[in-house]
Structures are given as structure tokens and as C-alpha cells.
Design an enzyme around this catalytic site. Structure first.
Site, PDB file in Angstrom:
ATOM      1  N   GLU A 105      22.223  27.283  35.948  1.00 20.55           N
ATOM      2  CA  GLU A 105      21.060  27.900  35.280  1.00 20.55           C
ATOM      3  C   GLU A 105      20.148  28.588  36.297  1.00 20.55           C
ATOM      4  OE1 GLU A 105      20.335  24.169  33.159  1.00 20.55           O
ATOM      5  OE2 GLU A 105      20.396  25.294  31.278  1.00 20.55           O
ATOM      6  N   GLU A 125      26.638  19.383  30.847  1.00 15.92           N
ATOM      7  CA  GLU A 125      25.630  18.523  30.206  1.00 15.92           C
ATOM      8  C   GLU A 125      26.195  17.706  29.059  1.00 15.92           C
ATOM      9  OE1 GLU A 125      25.111  21.527  31.357  1.00 15.92           O
ATOM     10  OE2 GLU A 125      23.107  21.728  32.216  1.00 15.92           O
TER      11      GLU A 125
END
Ligand code: 3HC
Ligand code: NAI
Length: 695
Positions: A105, A125
Site C-alpha cells: 500500500e 491481510e
């Protein structure tokens, strides 16, 4: 200023180096450091571009998972990523090692991305019961489209640099030093007057049938919710402006962070790593292992030999006859062909292993120079003792003598040798070259460097290594025997095997216990029951399960067991004979069947599992509750998103569970005797996890 992000100047380019070993997780200090050093770069006269690079073995492995569940600390990761992206300077990520989760990210917040060929990216995740929470669900679809972004996010898989380039996650690949690459790429971009390229400003990609994708992902997740929630967050990236999509992502992320599933999966993440750390092994040098012996080349021996060969060890496998040796060789060869097909070894490695590393023998003298030998012969104490006596006579001094027994007493086996300090249990799971669990069974006299060698070997074979003490069935099989008994008892009381399988499959097991029994073969348990009855002199007492076997139904291998497989293994249907046999037994024993709901089935099954697990920990057979959790997760298909039976127990609450056990004990006080440890924890208002933390 945080020392986790270093600032250096290279002509008109500023370099921000993240220094947070071992894997540059984005702790608060790193986030603050990135904020501060971006300010520094922007205030530094003459700087035109910023290169972000990771020190050590990775770019960034993601958010700092140890901060999850604690009060949030500013700056938040989404703010850091937005701040990087909004910079008027050109920002370049120079990636190597892994860029995972928040790491990717951050890279997507940069305007350009360069990586070395060995770099890997991913959004894992979901493996923590979460979705990407710092813009990953909004930026990745803008970069690579919805289908590819969903594949990366819902599987959590790691993607190699060349695939990432093809997808469009990174802009270029270059071999060499990541920092040098970043600097030369930045210089090129500046020279070409490249402009900033914020991903958030890229157009939203085309949408898909969201409800269908959501449903399909939910089914694939077998009860796990986070992959399906990725679909909803990505939907927002397509249907809403970027800022609103970010709010949706944040809302889902925060909800999942509070969920039991993420608690379970985060527990699994840390326990998987903690389980192999034993304080007493610190500084103990393991013995050198290059050549191992395997006794018996049946199901387990062949699997163990395969695992050892695949890890680069030399193997001498001993069988009783040349013919049995040939069969063992064929089994190993078949396993190696499978590894070749799956790309785990090259054709050259495959040929070298078979021609040079593997030797099948029938004479014990061939084991004189092995460093360690693993016995995997029939599960019979007298046979095991004979084997160990022979090993004692031929193996060199210092060789480790290990048994793969499932249930037998390792102390008794060790006593058959003159060197019990060199004897240990190495309990593999079937198929041994695939299953991740290895129970390392430490007997009374096992030397500490022998234990250290067991762990070192397990690591080399890429296993999850759990220390176990000696008892009937060690950690896993002992607990299994208890919850299977509780399950069989529920059948007599009124639940059908199919209702039990369905309830446990809905709980998250890939297969319920009776489907598993059909797969393993009903004849195995039948043989054990017959042997035990003969020992007790009660041959006449046959159960419905015995009668099923007497009729020749052993499960999948005979086409019928609890289920009928006439229409194929996947299209299993209940075998009506089973219900009849059960009904007969209930009426013979005077039982009036009662109804069980799915919730009651799960509760009873789990109560039995947790109670026995607490006894196993209380007696020291397992060192910590997490050792039991990892045993069940990696050896028995326990659903990872519950974290393990004892993490599950903590989450549902120990006082209620103890009350359930005490209720069952009214019917059968011996079987359901509450574990003293469980009672102690409830009395002290503590959890199993408190014991994990205490070490
Ligand atoms: N946070 C905190 N600690 C971490 C960590 C992280 N993200 N990643 C790894 N560690 C720790 C491990 O616990 C381990 O600690 P230990 O030595 O005390 O046991 C140490 O770093 C080394 O890790 P490994 O033993 O796993 O080393 P490997 O080389 O085998 O693997 C890895 C490295 C591939 C980075 C692996 O550790 C990994 O997969 N880490 C997790 C990656 C991940 O899930 N990232 C996403 C986090 S969630 C997120 O980013 C949310 C965001 O979207 C907002
Ligand atoms: P198996 O019956 O498939 O293989 C046993 C092999 O040992 C046979 O090939 C036999 O020829 C050979 N053998 C027997 N006596 C021997 C001797 N004296 N010398 C040399 N070879 C001899 O049995 P399996 O399933 O491989 O089990 C072996 C051991 O592993 C048992 O102790 C079992 O409890 C344990 N185990 C089995 C698991 C399973 O799922 N099958 C899982 C974990 C452990």
C-alpha cells in the site's frame, strides 16, 4: 525524530531508508518517520524526487501486527500513504524482498515502482482475517483491474516480480542494488520530465457481477468472511469516488479487526512462529545430519523418506524383503514424480535424488553410518523393540534413533537400547511429505542436543514443530481419541453421523469426522478395537461400527462406509445401512434417541476437545496452550480462523465451557471429569492465552 527512517541526499534526489528489522513492519515509529522525512524532503531546497527503500531483507512486510488490538496511534497508515501520494515531488518505491499488505500500500502511494527480479508483492491481510486497510482495495483495482486485484486480495498469495510487472503493479524490474536502481530510475524519470502519477486519480475500472463474486468467494472461504468482504470493498472502488471508497474500506477493516475470526488468525500467525521457540534449546548445538535411515517403507516410511530427500538429505531405507523394498521404492518414486509435476524439483534434481541420494536396503549393516534413523514399522511394541535392539547394535555412536509411533510409549522403546539419551519420537502425519505437523516427542532420558536436532531437522523439512511429552497418543492423537469418543457417544444418544459431519463442516473443518474416517479406512479403528477387546477378554461386545466393517465396508477404499461413494468420492451420500445399524444398537441398549441441533453438536464436540487439551497442557505433555492449537491446526484440519481449540475456548468464554463440561459429567463423570487446569483458570478469571504470554 524517529530513527526508523533515515534521510540521505543524493544530488537532487532524497532517499528515505526504512530501518526496522527484521522485516520493516510499519510500526508507529516508522509511520511517523515517513511523515517527518517526507516533510524534510519537501523542505530541502533542490530536491526533485524521493526514493523510498527498505534496509535489510525486505521493502516492507506490512502493518505491525503486534499493534493490532491496541489503541490506535497516529499517524494512521492510510494518512501516511495519502501524504506520500500527495507530495509535489516525484516519489519512487525501490522494492526488494517482500512488499506485503501495508508495504504494498505504501508502494502504491508512490508515483512509480521499481523492483529487483526476486521481489514479491501481495496483500495477505485475509490470512489475518482482515482486508487491506490503507487503500489497497481502492488503489490496486485502479492499477490492474478488478479481476486481478480480487485474485491477489482474496487469495492473499505472494506474486513474483515478473507477474507483478505483467499485471501492472510495478513499472519496471532491474537486477542489482535496490537503492542504486531507485536512484537511476528516479534520474531517468526526472530527465524524461515524467509527471507525478497518483493512483487515486486513475479512473475506476469496470465493474463485475458483485453479488455473484461475493457469494462465490464466501463459499470458497468455507466460513471465513474476510475474502468476501474484499469484494465489497473493491465494489466501492468502482462505484464510488476514491475518498468514499476509502471510508468503506476503513469501516470494513475496523469491523473485521474486532471480529473473532481476526483474533483467531492473528493468534495463529504468532503461534505458528512461537511454537518452535523453546528457551531450553537456546545455544544448544544440534548434531550434524546429512544421511538418514528410514525403517519400513509403507505409507509413512515412504512419505518421510520423500520429505527428507526433497530437503537434500541422503536416505537409506530398510525394508524386510527385496520385494517390500521395491514397493517402497515405487512409492517414493511416485511421490517424487508428483513433486516434479508441481514444479517443486527440476527433472535433474529428480533424477539425481533417485540415482544418488536414495538407497533401499534389507541389511541393517547398511545403517552403520547414518546420522539419524526414523523407524516407521508396524505399530506393535514387540516389533518396535526388535528394531531398536538391532539399531542399537549397528548404528554408530552419536546417531539419533527416532520412532514415528502414533501411540506407543517412547520411554519403553528407548529402554530397549543401551543409549536411551539418543532416542526420541518424531511423529509425522500422513502424507508425511505434505502434512506440515511434526510432533517431537521428548522421552525421559532424551538428551537436550537430540531435542535440538529434532527441531533442526523439522525446520529443514519445513515442518511446524511441536514439542510433546510421552503419553498415549502424545498431544494430537490423545485429544483426537477423546473428541471422537464424545462424537460416537452423541450418535448413540441420537445425532446422526451426517448431522455431526454437517455441523463440523459448517464450523469450518474441511471434512467432518465420519467423512475423515471413511477416507482413512474404517478397518484401522476396527483392528484397534478388536485388539483392545481381546486384551480385555470381551470379544463379544461389537458396535455398529464393527458390524459395518464385518460387512466389508471400510469407507472410500471399498466404495462404502458411513457414506456411499457409488456416484464418486465428492458425490458422497449417506449409507442407509449405517442408520439402521445405529438404530438397532440404540434399541438393544435401551436408548431413546434425542434431537441435537448443529450448535449443540459443535458445543459438545468442542467441549470434549478443550477439556482433554487442558489436561494435556496441565500435565505438561504440551508446553503451552498454543502448542495444542498449532497441533490441531496443522495436523487435524482445525479451522485456522478459530485460532485453535484453546483460542476458540478463550473467545467463547471458559466459565460457560466449564459449565457445559460439568453438565455432561452428570451423565458420565469419568469421561467428562473437568480438567484441573480449566477449573483453575476459571477460578482465577484467566484465559489460556494468559499462559501463552507467561511463556
Ligand atoms: N508485523 C509484526 N511482526 C512481523 C510482521 C508484521 N507485519 N511480519 C513478520 N513479523 C515478525 C515475525 O513475527 C517474526 O518474529 P519472531 O522472529 O519474533 O518470531 C519475524 O518478524 C520474522 O518473520 P518470519 O519468521 O515470518 O520470517 P520469514 O522470512 O519466514 O517471513 C514474511 C517473512 C514473509 C514477511 C512473513 O513474516 C509474513 O508473512 N509476515 C506477515 C505479512 C503480513 O501479513 N502483512 C500484512 C500485515 S496486515 C496489514 O498490512 C494491514 C494493512 O493493510 C493496514
Ligand atoms: P504400513 O503398514 O503402511 O507400513 C509399515 C511398513 O513397515 C511395511 O512396509 C512393512 O513391510 C515394514 N516393516 C514392518 N516390520 C519391519 C521390520 N522389522 N523391518 C523393516 N520393515 C518393516 O504402516 P504405516 O501406516 O506406514 O505406519 C508405520 C508407523 O507409523 C506406525 O508406527 C504407525 O502407527 C505410524 N504412523 C502412521 C500414520 C498413518 O496415518 N498411517 C501417521 C503417523 C504415524
Amino acid at each position: 525524530m524517529s530513527d526508523k527512517v533515515a534521510y540521505t541526499r543524493h544530488d537532487n534526489i532524497a532517499v528515505l531508508t526504512i530501518k526496522n528489522p527484521p522485516v520493516n513492519a510499519l510500526s508507529q515509529a516508522v509511520r511517523q518517520g515517513l511523515m517527518d522525512q517526507m516533510d524534510h524532503a519537501e523542505a530541502d531546497t533542490g530536491v526533485d524526487a524521493v526514493v523510498i527503500v527498505g534496509d535489510g531483507r525486505a521493502f516492507i512486510a506490512g502493518a505491525d501486527i503486534t499493534e493490532f488490538g491496541k489503541p490506535p496511534m497516529a499517524p494512521s497508515l492510510p494518512d501516511v500513504v495519502d501524504r506520500i501520494e500527495a507530495s509535489p515531488l516525484l516519489v519512487i518505491a525501490a522494492m526488494h524482498g517482500v512488499s506485503l499488505g501495508g508495504g504494498l500500500e505504501v508502494a502504491m502511494g508512490c508515483h512509480y515502482r521499481i523492483a529487483v527480479p526476486s521481489a514479491r508483492i501481495g496483500l495477505p491481510e485475509v490470512h489475518l482475517g482482515l482486508i487491506p486497510g490503507a487503500g489497497g482495495t481502492q488503489r490496486l483495482p485502479r492499477l490492474i483491474g478488478v479481476a486481478a486485484a480480487l485474485d491477489v486480495m482474496t487469495t492473499g498469495r505472494q506474486v513474483g516480480a515478473s507477474e507483478a510487472l505483467e499485471m501492472g503493479v510495478i513499472d519496471t524490474i532491474k537486477d542489482g542494488n535496490p537503492l542504486e536502481n531507485g536512484l537511476s530510475f528516479a534520474a531517468e524519470l526526472l530527465e524524461g520530465k515524467a509527471s507525478r502519477r497518483p493512483v487515486s486519480e486513475m479512473p475506476a475500472p469496470e465493474g463485475i457481477d458483485w453479488d455473484a463474486a461475493y457469494e462465490a468467494t464466501l463459499v470458497r472461504g468455507r466460513g471465513q468472511i474476510s475474502p468476501a468482504q474484499c469484494v465489497r470493498a473493491v465494489q466501492a472502488s468502482v462505484e464510488r469516488p476514491f475518498a468514499e471508497g476509502m471510508l468503506t474500506e476503513r469501516q470494513i477493516f475496523m469491523e473485521l479487526l474486532k471480529s473473532d475470526q481476526s483474533k483467531g488468525m492473528i493468534h495463529a500467525f504468532f503461534s505458528e512462529r512461537a511454537v518452535g521457540h523453546l528457551p531450553e534449546l537456546k545455544g544448544v548445538a544440534p548434531r550434524v545430519i546429512e544421511h538418514i535411515g528410514v525403517i519400513g517403507g509403507g505409507t509413512m516410511g515412504a512419505g518421510i523418506a520423500t520429505a527428507a530427500l526433497l530437503s537434500g538429505l541422503r536416505v537409506s531405507l530398510l525394508e524386510m524383503t527385496a520385494q517390500a523394498g521395491e514397493a517402497a521404492h515405487a512409492r517414493i518414486s511416485g511421490n517424487l514424480s508428483g513433486a516434479l509435476k508441481r514444479g517443486k524439483i527440476t527433472p535433474e534434481q529428480h533424477d539425481t535424488i533417485l540415482s544418488q541420494a536414495l538407497r533401499v536396503i534389507t541389511d541393517y549393516q547398511g545403517l552403520a553410518d547414518v546420522d539419524l534413523v526414523i523407524e516407521a514399522v508396524f505399530e506393535d511394541m514387540s516389533v518396535k523393540k526388535q528394531v531398536f535392539t538391532q539399531l542399537d547394535a549397528v548404528c554408530k555412536q552419536g546417531a539419533i534413533l527416532a520412532t514415528n509411533t502414533s501411540y506407543l510409549d517412547v520411554d519403553e522403546i528407548a529402554a530397549a537400547t543401551s543409549r536411551p539419551q539418543d532416542v526420541i519420537g518424531l511423529h509425522f502425519f500422513s502424507p508425511a511429505h505434505v502434512m506440515k505437523l511434526l510432533e517431537i516427542v521428548v522421552a525421559d532420558k532424551t538428551a537436550i542436543d537430540v531435542v535440538a536436532t529434532g527441531f533442526e531437522l523439522g525446520k529443514r523439512l519445513k515442518k511446524i514443530n511441536v514439542r510433546a511429552g510421552v503419553c498415549d497418543g502424545f498431544i494430537g492423537n490423545r485429544i483426537l481419541a477423546t473428541y471422537r469418543s464424545a462424537s460416537d457417544q452423541m450418535i448413540l444418544e441420537g445425532a446422526s453421523p451426517y448431522a455431526i459431519d454437517a455441523a463440523l463442516e459448517a464450523f469450518g473443518f474441511a471434512m467432518g469426522p465420519y467423512a475423515v474416517a471413511d477416507l482413512a479406512g474404517l478397518d484401522i479403528g476396527w483392528a484397534v478395537r478388536k485388539r483392545k477387546r481381546a486384551e480385555l477378554g470381551v470379544e463379544g461386545a461389537r458396535t455398529y461400527a464393527d458390524k459395518l466393517c464385518e460387512a466389508g465396508h471400510f469407507g472410500q477404499k471399498t466404495g462404502k462406509g458411513y457414506y456411499d461413494y457409488a456416484a464418486g468420492l465428492k458425490a458422497r451420500v449417506p449409507n442407509p445401512d449405517v442408520l439402521e445399524l445405529i438404530a438397532q444398537e440404540r434399541s438393544e441398549t435401551g436408548i431413546t434417541p434425542i434431537e441435537f441441533t448443529a450448535a449443540q453438536i459443535v458445543r459438545r464436540y468442542m467441549a470434549a476437545m478443550v477439556n482433554e487439551a487442558a489436561k494435556v497442557v496441565g500435565e505438561g505433555v504440551a508446553r503451552r496452550p498454543l502448542d495444542v492449537d498449532m497441533t490441531l491446526l496443522f495436523g487435524y484440519g482445525f479451522p485456522r480462523y478459530h485460532g485453535g481449540p484453546l483460542k476458540w475456548a478463550d473467545i467463547v468464554g471458559l466459565p460457560d465451557l466449564l459449565a457445559d463440561i460439568e453438565e455432561c459429567a452428570k451423565q458420565d463423570p469419568a469421561f467428562w471429569e473437568p480438567a484441573p487446569l480449566l477449573k483453575e483458570l476459571v477460578a482465577a478469571g484467566k484465559t489460556f492465552d494468559d499462559l501463552n504470554k507467561a511463556g
